[in-house]
Design an enzyme around this catalytic site. Structure first.
Site, mmCIF file in Angstrom:
data_model
loop_
_atom_site.group_PDB
_atom_site.id
_atom_site.type_symbol
_atom_site.label_atom_id
_atom_site.label_comp_id
_atom_site.label_asym_id
_atom_site.label_seq_id
_atom_site.Cartn_x
_atom_site.Cartn_y
_atom_site.Cartn_z
ATOM 1 N N GLU A 179 42.181 41.019 39.029
ATOM 2 C CA GLU A 179 41.940 41.030 40.220
ATOM 3 C C GLU A 179 42.935 41.019 41.133
ATOM 4 O OE1 GLU A 179 38.792 38.002 40.415
ATOM 5 O OE2 GLU A 179 37.297 39.205 39.816
ATOM 6 N N GLU A 380 34.045 42.315 34.021
ATOM 7 C CA GLU A 380 33.341 41.059 34.282
ATOM 8 C C GLU A 380 32.215 41.580 35.062
ATOM 9 O OE1 GLU A 380 35.537 37.752 36.457
ATOM 10 O OE2 GLU A 380 37.289 38.382 35.520
HETATM 11 C C1 BG6 Z 1 36.106 36.378 39.013
HETATM 12 C C2 BG6 Z 1 37.419 35.831 38.117
HETATM 13 O O1 BG6 Z 1 36.579 36.432 40.186
HETATM 14 O O2 BG6 Z 1 34.949 35.817 38.946
HETATM 15 C C3 BG6 Z 1 36.893 34.704 37.041
HETATM 16 O O3 BG6 Z 1 38.209 36.810 37.569
HETATM 17 C C4 BG6 Z 1 35.607 33.916 37.628
HETATM 18 O O4 BG6 Z 1 37.670 34.111 36.634
HETATM 19 C C5 BG6 Z 1 34.568 34.901 37.995
HETATM 20 O O5 BG6 Z 1 35.351 32.944 36.961
HETATM 21 C C6 BG6 Z 1 33.204 34.135 38.476
HETATM 22 O O6 BG6 Z 1 33.514 33.260 39.582
HETATM 23 P P1 BG6 Z 1 33.285 31.955 39.749
HETATM 24 O O7 BG6 Z 1 33.902 31.359 40.852
HETATM 25 O O8 BG6 Z 1 31.783 31.637 39.623
HETATM 26 O O9 BG6 Z 1 33.793 31.160 38.423
#
Ligand code: BG6
Length: 481
Positions: A179, A380
């Protein structure tokens, strides 16, 4: 007939990051990473950044996380049971170079990843390695304010060189920075660059110096490009990808002011970093952005040459939500992982107020494929939710199944539109620590881990309903949803 089927060698898997799952924060010579000095928090209580670790007063969720360090065999076996053929993970920089600036790597750290890769190979699972995922050595914050300094480029490349040589026969897919575009927002200072400016105490409320922040982003562009060039010289079969936190944006209304604002937001937050990494250029619109915002930092001729020569091969992104953009400051707001926005009246949101928008994924896939024309991986996507572990060890997470199912349906639509989508690694393979809040109970995994927000629990693993469901999805190559 329009083909909406996943290609035969589609990558199905899941994603993790070292700092959120490994634990063992000071084992076998590992140094302190920036994640290790972050306390837990909640949706309402921000995570604190403590330059001195104070375990008597605070709880640090990365220190044990879900202890993948000691459970990797069991966890990888479970992923294999689901049918994964790809596993996204990061290498914790501080296991290899504890302070970041050493000249010799820590052999013990490398041995751990030797074992992880051997285990993945046993099940014919392809590793997808993020080189940097919020794991900057904290010592580099002290030494040079992290990536604000050009020095970090050399330290990072030393780290890459060790990884590329050691793993040249076992890893093919690399993501230089997770990211990377988060550095276009002030939240990115800490996690994405190890920048700690005077006055910063809380993760969600950091002192920002845009000159330093954009310099850091530029240093990462250069580091990424030089890593790509170095990696391809070591093994021409390596594939490198950008990784963008894609916050898809829509104008809240058709008012031209909203439309223009939305376009600007999209270019700045979503497109800028990928334009540099995929196209190898600083795009035209960024110059006026820097001018308007009085942002200055050094860009050398050599930097631009490196950027042009070190383009990545594929586009990858995280997709959790979409947001609306409004020129009306009084519009209702929602939150998000990097930036919030105006509330979309047609969408529902998660308990953490992230708007759920499966069709936005199809829109995004078309948007980025049209812009870049390179293969795409969704690295993701997933639902953070509170799960209930039943007395019999089951977890009925039908809401997660629904979320992922609807997103996969839209992936199929995008394939039908002609998008070259090659892989899907939802967040997360297994429950792990949330970045934004430090909670364990904001769960994303197909595998439940018995651990709570305060660090209590047996660490025992349980298969959620989504585990069995995803197994069928993979078995049928996305036909049975
Ligand atoms: C992404 C990241 O922004 O979102 C992850 O790359 C992160 O590392 C994921 O865990 C989900 O966000 P959060 O804050 O719910 O863990």
């Amino acid at each position: 007939m329009i083909n909406k089927q996943f290609p035969p060698h589609f990558f199905w898997g899941g994603a993790t990051a070292a700092n959120q799952c490994e634990g063992a924060w000071n084992a076998d010579g590992k140094g302190v990473s920036i994640s290790d000095v972050m306390t837990n928090g909640t949706h309402l209580e921000p995570r604190r950044i403590t330059p001195v670790i104070d375990e008597d007063s605070y709880y640090y969720p990365s220190h044990e996380a879900v202890d993948f360090y000691h459970h990797y065999k069991e966890d990888i076996a479970l992923c294999a049971e689901m049918g994964f053929n790809i596993f996204r993970m990061s290498i914790n920089w501080t296991r290899i170079f504890p302070n970041g600036d050493e000249t010799e790597p820590n052999e013990k750290g490398l041995e751990f990843y030797d074992k992880v890769f051997a285990e993945l190979k046993k099940y014919k699972i392809e590793p997808l390695v993020t080189i940097y995922h919020n794991e900057n050595p904290f010592a580099l914050t002290h030494k040079c304010n992290g990536w604000a300094s050009r020095e970090c480029i050399e330290y990072y490349l030393r780290f890459c060189e060790v990884l590329f040589h050691r793993y040249k026969d076992v890893v093919k897919y690399w993501i230089p920075f997770n990211e990377i575009n988060c550095l276009t927002t002030k939240l990115g200072n800490w996690n994405h660059a190890g920048i700690l400016n005077d006055g910063t105490e809380y993760f969600t409320d950091q002192t920002d110096n845009p000159d330093l922040r954009f310099a850091a982003l530029h240093h990462q562009f250069v580091a990424s490009a030089r890593a790509v060039k170095m990696g391809k010289a070591i093994n021409p079969q390596f594939h490198f990808g950008t990784m963008i936190c894609h916050i898809t944006v829509y104008p809240l209304t058709p008012h031209p002011d909203d439309v223009i604002l939305t376009q600007q937001e999209d270019m700045m937050r979503n497109c800028f970093s990928a334009d540099v990494q995929v196209k190898g250029i600083y795009p035209y619109y960024i110059k006026s952005y820097f001018e308007k915002n009085n942002i200055h930092f050094e860009i050398t001729e050599q930097d631009l040459k490196d950027i042009a020569e070190g383009c990545v091969d594929f586009y990858s992104f995280s997709y959790y939500m979409s947001n609306c953009i409004s020129s009306d400051a009084n519009s209702a707001k929602v939150s998000g992982n990097v930036m919030g926005g105006a509330k979309n009246p047609y969408l529902k949101a998660t308990d953490w107020n992230w708007q759920i928008d499966p069709k936005g994924l199809r829109y995004t896939l078309n948007h980025v494929y049209d812009r870049y024309g390179v293969p795409i991986m969704i690295t993701e996507n997933g639902l953070g939710a509170k799960d209930v572990l039943e007395a019999d060890g089951s977890v009925h997470d039908d809401y997660r199944i629904q979320y992922i199912k609807e997103h996969i349906e839209q992936m199929k639509e995008a394939i039908g539109d002609g998008v070259d989508l090659i892989g899907y690694t939802p967040w997360a393979s297994i429950d792990l620590v949330s970045v934004s809040t430090g909670e364990m109970e904001k769960r994303y995994g197909f595998i439940y881990v018995d651990k709570d927000n305060q660090g209590n629990g047996t660490l025992k693993r349980y298969k959620k309903d989504s585990f069995y469901w995803y197994q069928k999805v993979i078995q049928s190559n996305g036909e049975i949803l």
